[in-house]
Scaffold this active site. Structure first.
Site, PDB file in Angstrom:
ATOM      1  N   ALA A 198       0.864  -1.176   0.000  1.00 16.98           N
ATOM      2  CA  ALA A 198       0.000   0.000   0.000  1.00 16.98           C
ATOM      3  C   ALA A 198       0.903   1.229   0.000  1.00 16.98           C
ATOM      4  O   ALA A 198       2.059   1.167   0.429  1.00 16.98           O
ATOM      5  CB  ALA A 198      -0.901  -0.009   1.225  1.00 16.98           C
ATOM      6  N   GLY A 239       0.468  -4.975   0.901  1.00 24.12           N
ATOM      7  CA  GLY A 239      -0.730  -5.054   0.059  1.00 24.12           C
ATOM      8  C   GLY A 239      -0.450  -5.710  -1.289  1.00 24.12           C
ATOM      9  O   GLY A 239      -1.351  -6.309  -1.885  1.00 24.12           O
ATOM     10  N   GLU A 247      -0.590  -9.293  -0.639  1.00 23.16           N
ATOM     11  CA  GLU A 247      -2.003  -9.629  -0.393  1.00 23.16           C
ATOM     12  C   GLU A 247      -2.800  -9.664  -1.697  1.00 23.16           C
ATOM     13  O   GLU A 247      -3.693 -10.497  -1.863  1.00 23.16           O
ATOM     14  CB  GLU A 247      -2.598  -8.637   0.612  1.00 23.16           C
ATOM     15  CG  GLU A 247      -2.009  -8.845   2.012  1.00 23.16           C
ATOM     16  CD  GLU A 247      -2.291  -7.686   2.959  1.00 23.16           C
ATOM     17  OE1 GLU A 247      -1.959  -6.532   2.610  1.00 23.16           O
ATOM     18  OE2 GLU A 247      -2.827  -7.930   4.051  1.00 23.16           O
ATOM     19  N   GLU A 270       4.557  -5.000   7.132  1.00 24.95           N
ATOM     20  CA  GLU A 270       3.760  -4.005   7.856  1.00 24.95           C
ATOM     21  C   GLU A 270       4.264  -3.784   9.280  1.00 24.95           C
ATOM     22  O   GLU A 270       4.230  -2.673   9.795  1.00 24.95           O
ATOM     23  CB  GLU A 270       2.287  -4.430   7.885  1.00 24.95           C
ATOM     24  CG  GLU A 270       1.566  -4.322   6.541  1.00 24.95           C
ATOM     25  CD  GLU A 270       1.666  -5.569   5.684  1.00 24.95           C
ATOM     26  OE1 GLU A 270       2.531  -6.447   5.964  1.00 24.95           O
ATOM     27  OE2 GLU A 270       0.879  -5.681   4.722  1.00 24.95           O
TER      28      GLU A 270
HETATM   29  N1  CO8 Z   1       4.585   3.234  -0.689  1.00 25.11           N
HETATM   30  C1  CO8 Z   1       4.970   4.383  -1.249  1.00 25.11           C
HETATM   31  N2  CO8 Z   1       6.113   4.517  -1.963  1.00 25.11           N
HETATM   32  C2  CO8 Z   1       6.885   3.429  -2.119  1.00 25.11           C
HETATM   33  C3  CO8 Z   1       6.541   2.185  -1.556  1.00 25.11           C
HETATM   34  C4  CO8 Z   1       5.330   2.107  -0.819  1.00 25.11           C
HETATM   35  N3  CO8 Z   1       4.886   0.957  -0.289  1.00 25.11           N
HETATM   36  N4  CO8 Z   1       7.505   1.299  -1.858  1.00 25.11           N
HETATM   37  C5  CO8 Z   1       8.408   1.956  -2.586  1.00 25.11           C
HETATM   38  N5  CO8 Z   1       8.054   3.249  -2.743  1.00 25.11           N
HETATM   39  C6  CO8 Z   1       8.764   4.303  -3.479  1.00 25.11           C
HETATM   40  C7  CO8 Z   1       9.945   4.808  -2.685  1.00 25.11           C
HETATM   41  O1  CO8 Z   1       9.525   5.756  -1.735  1.00 25.11           O
HETATM   42  C8  CO8 Z   1      10.794   5.395  -3.785  1.00 25.11           C
HETATM   43  O2  CO8 Z   1      10.284   6.661  -4.131  1.00 25.11           O
HETATM   44  P1  CO8 Z   1      11.282   7.922  -4.358  1.00 25.11           P
HETATM   45  O3  CO8 Z   1      12.155   7.493  -5.513  1.00 25.11           O
HETATM   46  O4  CO8 Z   1      10.356   9.039  -4.665  1.00 25.11           O
HETATM   47  O5  CO8 Z   1      12.054   8.062  -3.087  1.00 25.11           O
HETATM   48  C9  CO8 Z   1      10.550   4.461  -4.945  1.00 25.11           C
HETATM   49  O6  CO8 Z   1       9.329   3.781  -4.661  1.00 25.11           O
HETATM   50  C10 CO8 Z   1      11.634   3.424  -5.131  1.00 25.11           C
HETATM   51  O7  CO8 Z   1      11.801   2.755  -3.890  1.00 25.11           O
HETATM   52  P2  CO8 Z   1      13.227   2.554  -3.184  1.00 25.11           P
HETATM   53  O8  CO8 Z   1      14.138   3.676  -3.539  1.00 25.11           O
HETATM   54  O9  CO8 Z   1      12.973   2.291  -1.739  1.00 25.11           O
HETATM   55  O10 CO8 Z   1      13.712   1.225  -3.923  1.00 25.11           O
HETATM   56  P3  CO8 Z   1      14.726   0.115  -3.367  1.00 25.11           P
HETATM   57  O11 CO8 Z   1      15.019  -0.758  -4.523  1.00 25.11           O
HETATM   58  O12 CO8 Z   1      15.850   0.759  -2.625  1.00 25.11           O
HETATM   59  O13 CO8 Z   1      13.870  -0.694  -2.257  1.00 25.11           O
HETATM   60  C11 CO8 Z   1      11.928  -1.843  -1.421  1.00 25.11           C
HETATM   61  C12 CO8 Z   1      12.771  -1.470  -2.656  1.00 25.11           C
HETATM   62  C13 CO8 Z   1      12.714  -2.795  -0.522  1.00 25.11           C
HETATM   63  C14 CO8 Z   1      10.678  -2.542  -1.940  1.00 25.11           C
HETATM   64  C15 CO8 Z   1      11.555  -0.571  -0.619  1.00 25.11           C
HETATM   65  O14 CO8 Z   1      11.023   0.378  -1.534  1.00 25.11           O
HETATM   66  C16 CO8 Z   1      10.546  -0.787   0.472  1.00 25.11           C
HETATM   67  O15 CO8 Z   1      10.872  -1.312   1.524  1.00 25.11           O
HETATM   68  N6  CO8 Z   1       9.288  -0.360   0.236  1.00 25.11           N
HETATM   69  C17 CO8 Z   1       8.223  -0.421   1.220  1.00 25.11           C
HETATM   70  C18 CO8 Z   1       7.726  -1.834   1.410  1.00 25.11           C
HETATM   71  C19 CO8 Z   1       6.637  -1.870   2.468  1.00 25.11           C
HETATM   72  O16 CO8 Z   1       6.870  -1.608   3.632  1.00 25.11           O
HETATM   73  N7  CO8 Z   1       5.425  -2.251   2.053  1.00 25.11           N
HETATM   74  C20 CO8 Z   1       4.303  -2.400   2.954  1.00 25.11           C
HETATM   75  C21 CO8 Z   1       3.469  -1.194   2.905  1.00 25.11           C
HETATM   76  S1  CO8 Z   1       2.171  -1.241   4.130  1.00 25.11           S
HETATM   77  C22 CO8 Z   1       0.959  -2.160   3.440  1.00 25.11           C
HETATM   78  O17 CO8 Z   1       1.066  -2.633   2.354  1.00 25.11           O
HETATM   79  C23 CO8 Z   1      -0.291  -2.341   4.269  1.00 25.11           C
HETATM   80  C24 CO8 Z   1      -1.307  -3.150   3.530  1.00 25.11           C
HETATM   81  C25 CO8 Z   1      -2.637  -2.899   4.133  1.00 25.11           C
HETATM   82  C26 CO8 Z   1      -3.688  -2.917   3.044  1.00 25.11           C
HETATM   83  C27 CO8 Z   1      -4.690  -1.886   3.335  1.00 25.11           C
HETATM   84  C28 CO8 Z   1      -5.394  -1.491   2.062  1.00 25.11           C
HETATM   85  C29 CO8 Z   1      -4.893  -0.237   1.456  1.00 25.11           C
END
Ligand code: CO8
Length: 258
Positions: free
Chosen positions: A66, A109, A112, A132
């Site tokens: 998400a 998400g 999921e 999460e």
């Molecule tokens: N949300 C928003 N932006 C994101 C997300 C995300 N989940 N994941 C990546 N991005 C963005 C980064 O902020 C970055 O943006 P910018 O270039 O503007 O800084 C861009 O994507 C590229 O990401 P990274 O530079 O971080 O790329 P890396 O290759 O270094 O890392 C990762 C990749 C490991 C995937 C890393 O991006 C990461 O850890 N992302 C977050 C993963 C995460 O925690 N996901 C869980 C989110 S919570 C959730 O899903 C709750 C579900 C509940 C469902 C409810 C319904 C809506």
């Protein structure tokens, strides 16, 4: 096809193809994308020409969860009143089979969304996780429920409580992934499987999916009774007559969805 902001939506023969398309955010699922996914699936559901759907992302990310930026400043009443996570119901409710073709990150998400699909194909680069917990929350759309049903309590607790990722091999071995496919063949193989499903009797396909889904909800004897009734009901279709006649006559069946 209607233009979408966050998705590329197309049909390939009898298959609906949805490509998540927010590459700069690793396909983070924002409210628009979740709404559009529901709309695209509803359109495929209503489209008689479509028999199965493939949902895919990019090579680097199926979906990295998400959209954290969008959620960061929200309060309980914000997410409760907006029913955050509730929009996903429209994804689950789609009766036509959905295949997730997962390459790269499928986190939160995104994992999921894959779990909500009926079949999951993963490339060797796929990484699944429920991170999460690292954000001070828990999975919000089935990650504690569908994941646990797919992989069992031991693996689900490990993933949900530590937030670690698992690779395609581990995900396949533990029952989350149906097949591992070389990255360059991922989409083709998913489209091929979807086209095959779409070529079968629509009523049989919907009944098969419905019956397998019932297994997650009810006890064995109730589930088996449901299955038997659905099985028997298919003898009311012309497709059953055609399918069996074709076998006996040693020819290909021509299903007409009757
Ligand atoms: N949300 C928003 N932006 C994101 C997300 C995300 N989940 N994941 C990546 N991005 C963005 C980064 O902020 C970055 O943006 P910018 O270039 O503007 O800084 C861009 O994507 C590229 O990401 P990274 O530079 O971080 O790329 P890396 O290759 O270094 O890392 C990762 C990749 C490991 C995937 C890393 O991006 C990461 O850890 N992302 C977050 C993963 C995460 O925690 N996901 C869980 C989110 S919570 C959730 O899903 C709750 C579900 C509940 C469902 C409810 C319904 C809506």
């Amino acid at each position: 096809d209607a233009p979408f902001e966050t998705l590329i939506v197309e049909t390939r023969g009898g298959v609906g193809l949805i490509t998540l398309n927010r590459p700069k955010a690793l396909n983070a699922l924002n409210a628009t994308m979740i709404r559009e996914l529901g709309e695209a699936l509803a359109a495929f559901e209503a489209n008689e020409a479509v028999g199965a759907v493939v949902i895919t992302g990019s090579d680097k990310a199926f979906a990295a969860g998400a959209d954290i930026r969008e959620m960061a400043d929200k309060s309980f009443s914000d997410v409760y009143l907006a029913d955050l996570g509730g929009g996903w119901r429209r994804v689950v409710e789609c009766r036509k089979p959905r295949i997730a073709a997962v390459s790269g990150y499928a986190l939160g998400g995104g994992a999921e969304l894959a779990q909500m699909c009926d079949i999951v194909f993963a490339s060797e680069t796929a990484k699944f996780g429920q991170p999460e917990i690292t954000l001070g929350i828990i999975p919000g759309f089935g990650g504690t429920q569908r994941l646990t049903r797919a992989v069992g309590k031991a693996k689900a607790m490990d993933l949900v409580l530590t937030g670690r990722m698992m690779d395609a091999q581990e995900a396949e071995k533990s029952g989350l992934v149906s097949r591992i496919v070389p990255a360059e063949k991922l989409l083709d193989e998913a489209l091929e499987a979807a086209a095959k499903i779409a070529s079968f009797s629509r009523a049989a396909v919907l009944a098969a999916k419905e019956a397998v889904d019932v297994a997650a909800e009810v006890g064995l004897s109730e589930g088996a009774r449901f299955e038997r009734r659905a099985f028997q009901a298919l003898f009311a279709t012309e497709d059953q007559t055609e399918g069996m006649a074709a076998f006996v006559e040693k020819r290909k069946p021509e299903f007409r969805n009757r």
